[in-house]
Design a protein around this motif. Structure first.
Motif, PDB file in Angstrom:
ATOM      1  N   VAL A  81       0.839  -1.205   0.000  1.00 17.89           N
ATOM      2  CA  VAL A  81       0.000   0.000   0.000  1.00 17.89           C
ATOM      3  C   VAL A  81       0.874   1.255   0.000  1.00 17.89           C
ATOM      4  CG1 VAL A  81      -1.658   1.355   1.341  1.00 17.89           C
ATOM      5  CG2 VAL A  81      -2.032  -1.097   1.007  1.00 17.89           C
ATOM      6  N   ARG A  82       1.918   1.266   0.801  1.00 17.86           N
ATOM      7  CA  ARG A  82       2.811   2.428   0.875  1.00 17.86           C
ATOM      8  C   ARG A  82       3.355   2.778  -0.516  1.00 17.86           C
ATOM      9  NH1 ARG A  82       5.949   0.334   4.244  1.00 17.86           N
ATOM     10  NH2 ARG A  82       5.277   1.392   6.115  1.00 17.86           N
ATOM     11  N   LYS A  83       3.789   1.773  -1.275  1.00 16.50           N
ATOM     12  CA  LYS A  83       4.353   1.989  -2.610  1.00 16.50           C
ATOM     13  C   LYS A  83       3.268   2.412  -3.602  1.00 16.50           C
ATOM     14  CE  LYS A  83       7.681   1.826  -5.649  1.00 16.50           C
ATOM     15  NZ  LYS A  83       8.722   2.830  -5.648  1.00 16.50           N
ATOM     16  N   PHE A  84       2.070   1.807  -3.480  1.00 13.95           N
ATOM     17  CA  PHE A  84       0.963   2.155  -4.365  1.00 13.95           C
ATOM     18  C   PHE A  84       0.563   3.618  -4.178  1.00 13.95           C
ATOM     19  CE2 PHE A  84      -3.489   2.313  -5.685  1.00 13.95           C
ATOM     20  CZ  PHE A  84      -3.383   1.778  -6.957  1.00 13.95           C
ATOM     21  N   LYS A  85       0.535   4.090  -2.932  1.00 12.77           N
ATOM     22  CA  LYS A  85       0.217   5.494  -2.658  1.00 12.77           C
ATOM     23  C   LYS A  85       1.264   6.409  -3.284  1.00 12.77           C
ATOM     24  CE  LYS A  85      -1.198   6.328   1.670  1.00 12.77           C
ATOM     25  NZ  LYS A  85      -1.311   6.187   3.141  1.00 12.77           N
ATOM     26  N   GLU A  86       2.511   6.024  -3.153  1.00 10.86           N
ATOM     27  CA  GLU A  86       3.612   6.811  -3.728  1.00 10.86           C
ATOM     28  C   GLU A  86       3.488   6.879  -5.251  1.00 10.86           C
ATOM     29  OE1 GLU A  86       8.241   5.839  -4.432  1.00 10.86           O
ATOM     30  OE2 GLU A  86       7.557   5.627  -2.349  1.00 10.86           O
ATOM     31  N   LEU A  87       3.219   5.731  -5.874  1.00 10.42           N
ATOM     32  CA  LEU A  87       3.082   5.687  -7.334  1.00 10.42           C
ATOM     33  C   LEU A  87       1.878   6.499  -7.812  1.00 10.42           C
ATOM     34  CD1 LEU A  87       3.887   1.915  -7.940  1.00 10.42           C
ATOM     35  CD2 LEU A  87       5.312   3.875  -8.586  1.00 10.42           C
ATOM     36  N   SER A  88       0.753   6.411  -7.091  1.00 14.95           N
ATOM     37  CA  SER A  88      -0.450   7.172  -7.464  1.00 14.95           C
ATOM     38  C   SER A  88      -0.187   8.663  -7.391  1.00 14.95           C
ATOM     39  CB  SER A  88      -1.614   6.811  -6.543  1.00 14.95           C
ATOM     40  OG  SER A  88      -1.936   5.458  -6.636  1.00 14.95           O
ATOM     41  N   GLY A  89       0.445   9.101  -6.300  1.00 17.16           N
ATOM     42  CA  GLY A  89       0.749  10.522  -6.133  1.00 17.16           C
ATOM     43  C   GLY A  89       1.715  11.037  -7.171  1.00 17.16           C
ATOM     44  N   SER A  90       2.766  10.254  -7.453  1.00 18.32           N
ATOM     45  CA  SER A  90       3.754  10.713  -8.437  1.00 18.32           C
ATOM     46  C   SER A  90       3.166  10.708  -9.848  1.00 18.32           C
ATOM     47  CB  SER A  90       5.032   9.880  -8.372  1.00 18.32           C
ATOM     48  OG  SER A  90       4.795   8.558  -8.730  1.00 18.32           O
ATOM     49  N   LYS A  91       2.255   9.777 -10.124  1.00 17.90           N
ATOM     50  CA  LYS A  91       1.616   9.748 -11.455  1.00 17.90           C
ATOM     51  C   LYS A  91       0.752  10.995 -11.658  1.00 17.90           C
ATOM     52  CE  LYS A  91       0.950   7.737 -15.354  1.00 17.90           C
ATOM     53  NZ  LYS A  91       2.038   7.622 -16.315  1.00 17.90           N
ATOM     54  N   LEU A  92      -0.003  11.396 -10.606  1.00 19.04           N
ATOM     55  CA  LEU A  92      -0.806  12.619 -10.721  1.00 19.04           C
ATOM     56  C   LEU A  92       0.107  13.830 -10.921  1.00 19.04           C
ATOM     57  CD1 LEU A  92      -3.598  14.007 -10.644  1.00 19.04           C
ATOM     58  CD2 LEU A  92      -3.220  14.338  -8.199  1.00 19.04           C
ATOM     59  N   SER A  93       1.209  13.885 -10.177  1.00 15.74           N
ATOM     60  CA  SER A  93       2.157  14.993 -10.334  1.00 15.74           C
ATOM     61  C   SER A  93       2.719  15.026 -11.752  1.00 15.74           C
ATOM     62  CB  SER A  93       3.301  14.863  -9.330  1.00 15.74           C
ATOM     63  OG  SER A  93       2.822  15.020  -8.023  1.00 15.74           O
ATOM     64  N   GLU A  94       3.007  13.845 -12.291  1.00 14.90           N
ATOM     65  CA  GLU A  94       3.521  13.750 -13.662  1.00 14.90           C
ATOM     66  C   GLU A  94       2.493  14.278 -14.661  1.00 14.90           C
ATOM     67  OE1 GLU A  94       4.237  10.098 -16.729  1.00 14.90           O
ATOM     68  OE2 GLU A  94       5.006   9.825 -14.696  1.00 14.90           O
ATOM     69  N   ILE A  95       1.247  13.888 -14.494  1.00 13.70           N
ATOM     70  CA  ILE A  95       0.182  14.331 -15.401  1.00 13.70           C
ATOM     71  C   ILE A  95       0.013  15.847 -15.324  1.00 13.70           C
ATOM     72  CG2 ILE A  95      -2.325  14.272 -15.787  1.00 13.70           C
ATOM     73  CD1 ILE A  95      -2.143  11.272 -14.888  1.00 13.70           C
ATOM     74  N   LEU A  96       0.058  16.393 -14.109  1.00 16.16           N
ATOM     75  CA  LEU A  96      -0.106  17.841 -13.945  1.00 16.16           C
ATOM     76  C   LEU A  96       1.089  18.615 -14.483  1.00 16.16           C
ATOM     77  CD1 LEU A  96      -1.706  17.958 -10.388  1.00 16.16           C
ATOM     78  CD2 LEU A  96      -2.839  18.313 -12.585  1.00 16.16           C
ATOM     79  N   GLY A  97       2.218  17.933 -14.617  1.00 15.07           N
ATOM     80  CA  GLY A  97       3.423  18.581 -15.129  1.00 15.07           C
ATOM     81  C   GLY A  97       3.560  18.529 -16.634  1.00 15.07           C
TER      82      GLY A  97
END
Length: 146
Positions: free
Chosen positions: A29-45
């Motif tokens: 779960v810890r890694k999945f949360k990290e991946l989800s957050g970084s993916k959203l940041s990537e999309i917004l960038g």
């Protein structure tokens, strides 16, 4: 939709050390949360016409005099949930159910916060307050004497 799922809408936050299973892909779960957050940041960038999406979201310009600053961008998965399985620390096995994901991105600070919630397909039977008593040595002695 499964009737059991409709009657059991008790989503609970999952622990960071629990494990999620989507098809054949497993995630802590810890890694999945990290991946989800970084993916959203990537999309917004992602840049469109030289300007980043997150920059567009920083303010809502109604007209020249009316500019409203943005605060957070919230992304939520579908309300019906995502089919998955979870194994929780201390549990006896995989449990099928639905997952909901929410990612919040603070536009000003850049901070990302991810929340993962799970709802089992089969409601978990609540533990009876009498179970502890029934397991005690005193109770066992009393029940053997009858």
């Amino acid at each position: 939709m499964n009737d059991k799922i409709e009657s059991n809408k008790n989503y609970e936050t999952v622990g960071d050390d629990d494990v999620l299973l989507f098809g054949q892909a497993t995630f802590l779960v810890r890694k999945f949360k990290e991946l989800s957050g970084s993916k959203l940041s990537e999309i917004l960038g992602i840049s469109a016409n030289g300007q980043y999406i997150r920059d567009w979201m920083r303010e809502l310009k109604i007209n020249q005099e009316t500019i409203i600053s943005g605060g957070e961008i919230n992304w939520k998965s579908h309300q019906e949930g995502i089919d998955c399985q979870i194994i929780k620390i201390g549990s006896k096995g995989w449990q099928k159910g639905k997952l909901q994901i929410e990612v919040k991105k603070n536009i000003t600070s850049g901070e990302t916060q991810t929340s993962i919630k799970f709802c089992p397909d089969e409601p978990i039977e609540p533990k009876s307050p009498l179970d502890d008593i029934r397991q005690s040595e005193e109770y066992k002695k009393l029940s053997n004497n009858n």
